[in-house]
Design a protein around this motif. Sequence first.
Motif, PDB file in Angstrom:
ATOM      1  N   LYS A 128       0.839  -1.180   0.000  1.00  0.00           N
ATOM      2  CA  LYS A 128       0.000   0.000   0.000  1.00  0.00           C
ATOM      3  C   LYS A 128       0.885   1.244   0.000  1.00  0.00           C
ATOM      4  O   LYS A 128       2.081   1.180   0.283  1.00  0.00           O
ATOM      5  N   TYR A 129       0.275   2.366  -0.308  1.00  0.00           N
ATOM      6  CA  TYR A 129       1.033   3.619  -0.446  1.00  0.00           C
ATOM      7  C   TYR A 129       1.798   3.962   0.830  1.00  0.00           C
ATOM      8  O   TYR A 129       2.975   4.320   0.782  1.00  0.00           O
ATOM      9  N   ASP A 130       1.149   3.825   1.996  1.00  0.00           N
ATOM     10  CA  ASP A 130       1.837   4.178   3.237  1.00  0.00           C
ATOM     11  C   ASP A 130       3.001   3.226   3.513  1.00  0.00           C
ATOM     12  O   ASP A 130       4.047   3.646   4.049  1.00  0.00           O
ATOM     13  N   GLN A 131       2.856   1.955   3.127  1.00  0.00           N
ATOM     14  CA  GLN A 131       3.966   1.010   3.291  1.00  0.00           C
ATOM     15  C   GLN A 131       5.135   1.369   2.371  1.00  0.00           C
ATOM     16  O   GLN A 131       6.305   1.245   2.757  1.00  0.00           O
ATOM     17  N   TYR A 132       4.809   1.780   1.176  1.00  0.00           N
ATOM     18  CA  TYR A 132       5.819   2.207   0.193  1.00  0.00           C
ATOM     19  C   TYR A 132       6.601   3.398   0.734  1.00  0.00           C
ATOM     20  O   TYR A 132       7.849   3.400   0.721  1.00  0.00           O
ATOM     21  N   LEU A 133       5.890   4.396   1.251  1.00  0.00           N
ATOM     22  CA  LEU A 133       6.572   5.577   1.795  1.00  0.00           C
ATOM     23  C   LEU A 133       7.413   5.221   3.019  1.00  0.00           C
ATOM     24  O   LEU A 133       8.531   5.724   3.182  1.00  0.00           O
ATOM     25  N   GLU A 134       6.885   4.362   3.857  1.00  0.00           N
ATOM     26  CA  GLU A 134       7.631   3.952   5.054  1.00  0.00           C
ATOM     27  C   GLU A 134       8.917   3.232   4.667  1.00  0.00           C
ATOM     28  O   GLU A 134       9.973   3.449   5.265  1.00  0.00           O
ATOM     29  N   ILE A 193      10.631   3.580   1.843  1.00  0.00           N
ATOM     30  CA  ILE A 193      11.571   4.566   1.299  1.00  0.00           C
ATOM     31  C   ILE A 193      12.194   5.380   2.429  1.00  0.00           C
ATOM     32  O   ILE A 193      13.402   5.647   2.441  1.00  0.00           O
ATOM     33  N   SER A 194      11.359   5.760   3.408  1.00  0.00           N
ATOM     34  CA  SER A 194      11.831   6.573   4.530  1.00  0.00           C
ATOM     35  C   SER A 194      12.874   5.858   5.370  1.00  0.00           C
ATOM     36  O   SER A 194      13.668   6.504   6.066  1.00  0.00           O
ATOM     37  N   VAL A 246       6.563  10.882  -3.811  1.00  0.00           N
ATOM     38  CA  VAL A 246       7.496  10.444  -2.767  1.00  0.00           C
ATOM     39  C   VAL A 246       7.995  11.609  -1.913  1.00  0.00           C
ATOM     40  O   VAL A 246       8.930  11.454  -1.128  1.00  0.00           O
ATOM     41  N   ASP A 247       7.380  12.782  -2.062  1.00  0.00           N
ATOM     42  CA  ASP A 247       7.790  13.962  -1.304  1.00  0.00           C
ATOM     43  C   ASP A 247       7.860  13.704   0.198  1.00  0.00           C
ATOM     44  O   ASP A 247       8.829  14.084   0.858  1.00  0.00           O
ATOM     45  N   ASP A 248       6.816  13.093   0.747  1.00  0.00           N
ATOM     46  CA  ASP A 248       6.781  12.895   2.193  1.00  0.00           C
ATOM     47  C   ASP A 248       7.932  12.015   2.659  1.00  0.00           C
ATOM     48  O   ASP A 248       8.527  12.254   3.716  1.00  0.00           O
ATOM     49  N   ALA A 249       8.253  10.989   1.879  1.00  0.00           N
ATOM     50  CA  ALA A 249       9.367  10.107   2.243  1.00  0.00           C
ATOM     51  C   ALA A 249      10.698  10.834   2.128  1.00  0.00           C
ATOM     52  O   ALA A 249      11.588  10.661   2.971  1.00  0.00           O
ATOM     53  N   GLU A 250      10.858  11.649   1.103  1.00  0.00           N
ATOM     54  CA  GLU A 250      12.094  12.424   0.942  1.00  0.00           C
ATOM     55  C   GLU A 250      12.274  13.391   2.107  1.00  0.00           C
ATOM     56  O   GLU A 250      13.388  13.554   2.638  1.00  0.00           O
ATOM     57  N   ARG A 251      11.200  14.047   2.523  1.00  0.00           N
ATOM     58  CA  ARG A 251      11.299  14.973   3.653  1.00  0.00           C
ATOM     59  C   ARG A 251      11.639  14.232   4.936  1.00  0.00           C
ATOM     60  O   ARG A 251      12.388  14.738   5.783  1.00  0.00           O
ATOM     61  N   ALA A 252      11.085  13.038   5.083  1.00  0.00           N
ATOM     62  CA  ALA A 252      11.391  12.239   6.271  1.00  0.00           C
ATOM     63  C   ALA A 252      12.871  11.866   6.307  1.00  0.00           C
ATOM     64  O   ALA A 252      13.507  11.912   7.371  1.00  0.00           O
ATOM     65  N   LEU A 253      13.432  11.495   5.154  1.00  0.00           N
ATOM     66  CA  LEU A 253      14.864  11.189   5.089  1.00  0.00           C
ATOM     67  C   LEU A 253      15.697  12.420   5.442  1.00  0.00           C
ATOM     68  O   LEU A 253      16.687  12.327   6.172  1.00  0.00           O
ATOM     69  N   ARG A 254      15.278  13.557   4.932  1.00  0.00           N
ATOM     70  CA  ARG A 254      16.020  14.787   5.206  1.00  0.00           C
ATOM     71  C   ARG A 254      15.940  15.148   6.685  1.00  0.00           C
ATOM     72  O   ARG A 254      16.943  15.518   7.301  1.00  0.00           O
ATOM     73  N   ALA A 273      15.519  13.181   9.109  1.00  0.00           N
ATOM     74  CA  ALA A 273      16.284  12.209   9.890  1.00  0.00           C
ATOM     75  C   ALA A 273      17.792  12.344   9.691  1.00  0.00           C
ATOM     76  O   ALA A 273      18.572  11.605  10.302  1.00  0.00           O
ATOM     77  N   GLY A 274      18.202  13.268   8.821  1.00  0.00           N
ATOM     78  CA  GLY A 274      19.622  13.460   8.559  1.00  0.00           C
ATOM     79  C   GLY A 274      20.226  12.417   7.646  1.00  0.00           C
ATOM     80  O   GLY A 274      21.454  12.338   7.503  1.00  0.00           O
ATOM     81  N   LYS A 275      19.372  11.630   6.970  1.00  0.00           N
ATOM     82  CA  LYS A 275      19.863  10.602   6.048  1.00  0.00           C
ATOM     83  C   LYS A 275      19.992  11.184   4.640  1.00  0.00           C
ATOM     84  O   LYS A 275      19.388  10.709   3.676  1.00  0.00           O
ATOM     85  N   HIS A 276      20.798  12.222   4.517  1.00  0.00           N
ATOM     86  CA  HIS A 276      20.898  12.945   3.248  1.00  0.00           C
ATOM     87  C   HIS A 276      21.469  12.083   2.125  1.00  0.00           C
ATOM     88  O   HIS A 276      21.123  12.270   0.961  1.00  0.00           O
ATOM     89  N   GLU A 277      22.342  11.162   2.491  1.00  0.00           N
ATOM     90  CA  GLU A 277      22.937  10.288   1.476  1.00  0.00           C
ATOM     91  C   GLU A 277      21.917   9.288   0.921  1.00  0.00           C
ATOM     92  O   GLU A 277      22.127   8.718  -0.143  1.00  0.00           O
ATOM     93  N   ARG A 278      20.800   9.102   1.649  1.00  0.00           N
ATOM     94  CA  ARG A 278      19.758   8.172   1.212  1.00  0.00           C
ATOM     95  C   ARG A 278      18.629   8.886   0.459  1.00  0.00           C
ATOM     96  O   ARG A 278      17.651   8.256   0.076  1.00  0.00           O
ATOM     97  N   MET A 279      18.763  10.182   0.267  1.00  0.00           N
ATOM     98  CA  MET A 279      17.831  10.909  -0.590  1.00  0.00           C
ATOM     99  C   MET A 279      18.201  10.634  -2.047  1.00  0.00           C
ATOM    100  O   MET A 279      19.203   9.957  -2.328  1.00  0.00           O
TER     101      MET A 279
END
Length: 553
Positions: free
Chosen positions: A279-285, A287-288, A302-310, A312-318
């Motif tokens: 499901k969409y929320d599982q997909y975003l989770e 990615i996050s 995927v905006d929400d997942a990208e913001r979550a990575l940012r 969390a300080g996981k910039h290399e995983r963006m």
Amino acid sequence: MEKRSVVRASTIAGAVMVALGMAGCTSDDASNESDDSPVTFTLFSADPHSQWDNMESPVSQKVMEETGVTLQPEFDVNGGEQKIALMAASGDYPDFILPKGSASTLVNAGAFIDLTDLIEEHGPNLKKAYGDYFNRLKWSEEDESIYILPTSPIDHTYWEPGNGFMLQHEVVKELGYPDIRTVKDFEDAIRAYMEENPTIDGQPTLGLSLLADDWRIMISTTNPAFYATGAPDDGEFYIDPDTYEATMHYRRAEEKEYFRWLNHMNDSGLLDPESFVQKYDQYLEKISSGRVLGLIDADWQVDDAERALREAGKHERMYGMYPVTLTEEYKHPNFQDTGYLGGWGIGISIDNEDPVKAIQFLDYLVSEEGQILQNWGLEGEHYEIVDGKRVIPPEEMEERNNNANYVKETGIGVLKGFAPAYGDGVEDSTGQTFTIANTEQIIDSYTEVEKEVLSNYGIEMWKDLYPQEDEFPVKPWGAAYNIPVDSTSDLNVIMQRCLDIVKRKVPEAILAAPEEFDQIWDEFMAELEGAGVEEAEKEYTELVRTRVELWND
């Protein structure tokens, strides 16, 4: 929508809500006067809104103060078609409706009022904003009423790609910044990194994850097939640029080879095995978490997942966005110009008891004051005036870039998508752009990791990797998916049959053993023919040709 980092934060409502819609008012209503008392309008949107603020944020409170309007919305998570059909059958409508591609159902039911006279008498900012594009607001050659106010950004300059193949920065960094131009390049990078990094943060590394959750299958799984084979986004059809003949895009031989490649990715163990069940929320989770190396998607999804990575300080995983195509003979058409898009937008229903106040509300949102408020926020709180120019303080920009709930908390961007809006690059009366997006702001918004990746590719922005706008002709029909289809037409029934087949056969073909792919694809094509795809193509061809004539009148 199409921006990344800070631009995404400031325009999230448009990105999240992908193309919302609203429409009409009768000429009899246009003469009615509205009183100044506050009013609550109900609103139905065919799209979800992950940042809705209940109009409690500072910006929304200011809008309420200036207009006297409060919105009581319902956001659908399933595309709106079922609920809109129920509305039309019952004859009971909310005050505002944003129907996406289902506007014709409501027009045929008499649900919308014609906005023409209302705009003339009460919409000076709407008239100014649409300008030369008013011809594109007409419903049809037979009915020139204005039922829908398009919400596509007006005179928009695209500085960032919205579609492409997304690859984690850490992947290209570890591999020495290889060229990522074809699907083979993309595949090779994922394979090489996975071999050296079977886990990330203690979890199994995933190569490529796709999404097929309901209508989102089009965004992540099927739409990329036309982009990767050099065709622009016209929904479910490929439009011949010379004859305007429409072909359901899966029937192109080039796209069969793209789906064969996805079949190969699955057979090679590089495709997330949950791609067609998550499901969409599982997909975003997922990615996050930072363990998905590659995506093929639109940035807004995927905006929400990208913001979550940012955050969390996981910039290399963006992710970086690359103009990947099947082979080098194709050019990724992300930046091909559609001209201004009429069609999808917002309408006023016949049940709205104060259409004058309703149109005045929309007119305020597109006014200079309303646009600055929605893009910049409140002076002294979200920006300052320095030497006569709006300036966002560094600490506020940091919040925009890193706070995943910035839009909801401030209200900046919450109402974008509910009304017409000026696009990036359009200037206000002071000579400053309405939106905060410009090349300098975009570059400043990148993380240091992202800047390092771009520098190693010898560019400043992701757009620099892509074929540019002037390399393609302007599409005289705009975007075919945006053309209203009469709800009484057999085309809707045929297309639903075809799409049901697509949702079943495309995953089956991708997940099949490679030696079974051709047989399944042949079955797919035969089922489409049996469902009436050729009849649908003929009718859609006429719709495209009619739109070209209407817009060129």
